[in-house]
Design an enzyme around this catalytic site. Structure first.
Site, PDB file in Angstrom:
ATOM      1  N   TYR A  72       0.705  -1.212  -0.034  1.00 49.71           N
ATOM      2  CA  TYR A  72       0.128   0.210   0.015  1.00 49.71           C
ATOM      3  C   TYR A  72       0.989   1.324  -0.015  1.00 49.71           C
ATOM      4  CZ  TYR A  72      -3.838   3.030   0.998  1.00 49.71           C
ATOM      5  OH  TYR A  72      -4.805   3.890   0.926  1.00 49.71           O
ATOM      6  N   PHE A 124      -7.613  19.291 -26.484  1.00 51.24           N
ATOM      7  CA  PHE A 124      -7.987  17.989 -26.339  1.00 51.24           C
ATOM      8  C   PHE A 124      -9.288  17.834 -25.454  1.00 51.24           C
ATOM      9  CE2 PHE A 124      -8.032  13.644 -24.758  1.00 51.24           C
ATOM     10  CZ  PHE A 124      -7.995  12.837 -25.817  1.00 51.24           C
ATOM     11  N   THR A 125     -10.119  17.039 -25.631  1.00 46.66           N
ATOM     12  CA  THR A 125     -11.319  16.678 -24.986  1.00 46.66           C
ATOM     13  C   THR A 125     -11.413  16.979 -23.453  1.00 46.66           C
ATOM     14  OG1 THR A 125     -11.334  14.595 -25.410  1.00 46.66           O
ATOM     15  CG2 THR A 125     -12.691  15.654 -26.885  1.00 46.66           C
ATOM     16  N   ASP A 215       1.345  18.750 -22.368  1.00 42.00           N
ATOM     17  CA  ASP A 215       0.483  17.265 -22.404  1.00 42.00           C
ATOM     18  C   ASP A 215       1.430  16.306 -23.175  1.00 42.00           C
ATOM     19  OD1 ASP A 215      -0.904  15.344 -23.232  1.00 42.00           O
ATOM     20  OD2 ASP A 215      -2.764  16.488 -23.636  1.00 42.00           O
ATOM     21  N   LYS A 258      -0.951   5.769 -24.129  1.00 46.25           N
ATOM     22  CA  LYS A 258      -0.095   6.150 -25.468  1.00 46.25           C
ATOM     23  C   LYS A 258       1.411   5.833 -25.533  1.00 46.25           C
ATOM     24  CE  LYS A 258      -4.142   8.248 -25.511  1.00 46.25           C
ATOM     25  NZ  LYS A 258      -4.942   9.119 -24.893  1.00 46.25           N
ATOM     26  N   ARG A 382     -14.830  10.883 -37.232  1.00 44.08           N
ATOM     27  CA  ARG A 382     -14.387  12.429 -36.714  1.00 44.08           C
ATOM     28  C   ARG A 382     -14.993  13.393 -37.525  1.00 44.08           C
ATOM     29  NH1 ARG A 382     -12.659  11.878 -31.322  1.00 44.08           N
ATOM     30  NH2 ARG A 382     -14.447  10.862 -31.367  1.00 44.08           N
ATOM     31  N   PHE A 449     -21.474  10.448 -30.370  1.00 41.78           N
ATOM     32  CA  PHE A 449     -20.932   9.316 -31.360  1.00 41.78           C
ATOM     33  C   PHE A 449     -20.645   8.044 -30.664  1.00 41.78           C
ATOM     34  CE2 PHE A 449     -16.622   9.957 -29.243  1.00 41.78           C
ATOM     35  CZ  PHE A 449     -16.875  11.180 -28.615  1.00 41.78           C
TER      36      PHE A 449
HETATM   37  C1  LIG Z   1      -5.546  10.327 -24.460  1.00 37.14           C
HETATM   38  C2  LIG Z   1      -5.482  11.696 -24.250  1.00 37.14           C
HETATM   39  C3  LIG Z   1      -5.262  12.369 -23.073  1.00 37.14           C
HETATM   40  C4  LIG Z   1      -5.963  11.736 -21.922  1.00 37.14           C
HETATM   41  O1  LIG Z   1      -5.482  10.491 -21.544  1.00 37.14           O
HETATM   42  P1  LIG Z   1      -6.306   9.279 -20.899  1.00 37.14           P
HETATM   43  O2  LIG Z   1      -5.185   8.291 -20.321  1.00 37.14           O
HETATM   44  O3  LIG Z   1      -7.130   8.897 -21.897  1.00 37.14           O
HETATM   45  O4  LIG Z   1      -7.076   9.829 -19.801  1.00 37.14           O
HETATM   46  C5  LIG Z   1      -4.995  13.494 -22.984  1.00 37.14           C
HETATM   47  N1  LIG Z   1      -4.443  14.123 -23.839  1.00 37.14           N
HETATM   48  C6  LIG Z   1      -4.101  13.485 -25.128  1.00 37.14           C
HETATM   49  C7  LIG Z   1      -3.649  14.357 -26.389  1.00 37.14           C
HETATM   50  C8  LIG Z   1      -4.669  12.243 -25.394  1.00 37.14           C
HETATM   51  O5  LIG Z   1      -4.432  11.663 -26.575  1.00 37.14           O
END
Ligand SMILES: *Cc1c(COP(=O)(O)O)cnc(C)c1O
Length: 474
Positions: A72, A124-125, A215, A258, A382, A449
């Site tokens: 932990y 980014f969303t 990011d 990623k 998209r 979507f």
């Molecule tokens: C996927 C992504 C995120 C968010 O990451 P998650 O691991 O899906 O929460 C943020 N910025 C970019 C550019 C991404 O492609």
């Protein structure tokens, strides 16, 4: 003589793929309401829906799962992850999170005050949603070229320095908690930022006392483009390029799903000790102890190794080349794709592909459905459907871009799979006039979507028009 290269890995464990025949695919597509998000993965032959969390781990990473320390507090695996981030990215402090948006939540809560502005190179969303949730307004500072899908430019993710300076002067530096720089820019098609631009952004922000937060989700792909395209970096190792890139920032959020080559994970990193101490308090509320942040010990162990593996020159060269290998076959066949081809996906321009369809007839959604029907390859819309409706007027947004995204998972498919994808799309292009439009039969109120359902427009009868002519890949 031409010398070809191959995947820089060999296959030790395989996941057999199921190949449905045409009628089975047709049934699966109908059951999914012509929405590729609703197709079961077992009905998919080659899955290019996303590169997020779909990575194949290495034998080393699978082995590391067994030695994950699930304590932990004070987990050994956490120390391995912390060490990897410090070594490869160069930050002083690290806070683990369950994925990228967990880090975005912590950063936005700690730094943003109501009425602030956060400049960024395209949104980014989830990143923008967290900024807005905490009272900030996002301001787009990407160069104009970043919004032009057909314009060739080596660093389409670059910041327009004069746009950034204008925001700083108009809002006042005290209203800007940080500048958010995405390397690469996902929504622009995986387009990179140059080292010179990163340096210039950092210099400008330093002058005003503003932090630069990356990011860093696809930072290794960005580093590869710098090595390939920017003068003076051709002989610099990816590891050294990454180090220099990160030296022009004060911290980052990271989606491990990623470029860290794992299926789940993320972190927030920074150089400011005070921010770190606050982050260590806050992470407990949302993710878990600062020594696991919502991850199991084995997840952290795998991510630590993934960070080292991703910074390998051969790995990343193949990764980006594989995406391009697919894209160039399509370009050679005259198929309209977004240029230049970015780091993680190939985007088809559905309006150019299906010029006989109006945007209201959902050309990108129809094309994604047609690709699945033809070959079992799953892609993603998209365009009109993803863009949703205007929150105030309720009208459909009409995005400039109407695209189908073919996203390549890391280390999962061979170039032979890319050939199958290319053949399918080329075959469809040759009979593109037979691809009819779609209409929405169920529209969810938000993020439509994901769950929307469709049916072929009545006048086309069948999605493909004359389905009898579709005989490929039975
Ligand atoms: C996927 C992504 C995120 C968010 O990451 P998650 O691991 O899906 O929460 C943020 N910025 C970019 C550019 C991404 O492609």
């Amino acid at each position: 003589m031409r010398r070809r290269t191959a995947e820089p890995y060999k296959i030790k464990s395989v996941e057999p793929l199921k190949m449905l025949n045409y009628n089975e695919r047709k049934e699966a597509l109908e059951n999914a309401g012509y929405n590729t998000f609703l197709i079961n993965s077992r009905e998919v032959y080659i899955d290019l829906l996303t590169d997020s969390g779909t990575t194949a781990m290495s034998d080393q990473q699978w082995g590391a799962l067994m030695v994950g320390d699930e304590a932990y507090a004070g987990s050994e695996s956490w120390h391995h992850l912390e060490k990897a981030v410090k070594e490869i990215y160069g930050y002083k402090y690290v806070i683990p999170t369950h994925q990228g948006r967990g880090a975005e939540n912590l950063l936005s809560q700690m730094k943003i005050k109501e009425g602030d502005f956060v400049p960024g190179n395209m949104y980014f969303t989830t990143t923008r949603a967290h900024q807005e949730l905490n009272g900030a307004t996002f301001v787009d500072i990407i160069i104009d070229e970043g919004h032009d899908s057909l314009l060739d430019h080596p660093f389409k993710g670059n910041v327009d320095i004069s746009k950034l300076e204008k925001v700083i002067k108009e809002a006042g530096p005290e209203k800007i908690p940080y500048v958010c720089i995405a390397v690469t820019v996902n929504l622009a098609g995986g387009q990179p930022v140059s080292m010179k631009n990163l340096r210039d952004v950092y210099a400008l922000c330093s002058r005003y006392g503003i932090d630069v937060m990356y990011d860093a989700t696809r930072c290794v792909e960005n580093a590869f483009f710098i090595q390939e395209r920017e003068e003076g970096y051709a002989d610099t190792a990816i590891k050294d390029i990454l180090k220099e890139m990160f030296s022009y920032s004060d911290g980052c959020t990271m989606s491990g799903k990623k470029d860290c080559l794992v299926n789940i994970g993320g972190f927030l990193a920074m150089n400011d000790e005070e921010l770190y101490i606050r982050g260590r308090e806050l992470v407990v509320l949302y993710e878990g102890m600062p020594s696991y942040g919502g991850l199991s010990g084995r997840d952290m162990e795998a991510m630590a190794l993934g960070i080292y593996e991703s910074a390998d020159d051969n790995y990343i060269a193949h990764r980006v080349h594989q995406v391009r290998y697919l894209g160039e076959q399509l370009i050679d066949a005259g198929i309209p794709v977004v240029k230049p081809i970015g780091g993680h996906a190939v985007f088809l321009d559905a309006r150019e592909f299906l010029p006989h369809l109006k945007q209201e007839q959902l050309p990108a959604q129809a094309l994604a459905a047609a690709i699945y029907l033809d070959s079992g390859v799953r892609s993603m819309e998209r365009g009109y459907v993803s863009a949703g409706r205007n929150k105030v007027t309720g009208e459909n947004n009409k995005p400039k871009l109407e695209l189908v995204r073919l996203t390549i998972p890391r280390r999962v498919y061979t170039n032979n799979h890319m050939d199958v994808v290319a053949d399918s799309i080329i075959a469809l292009y040759e009979k593109r006039d037979q691809i009819g439009g779609l209409e929405m039969t169920y529209e969810p109120p938000t993020l439509r979507f994901f769950n929307a359902r469709f049916k072929p427009l009545a006048k086309n009868g069948e999605l493909m028009g004359n389905t009898a002519s579709v005989t490929t890949h039975s």
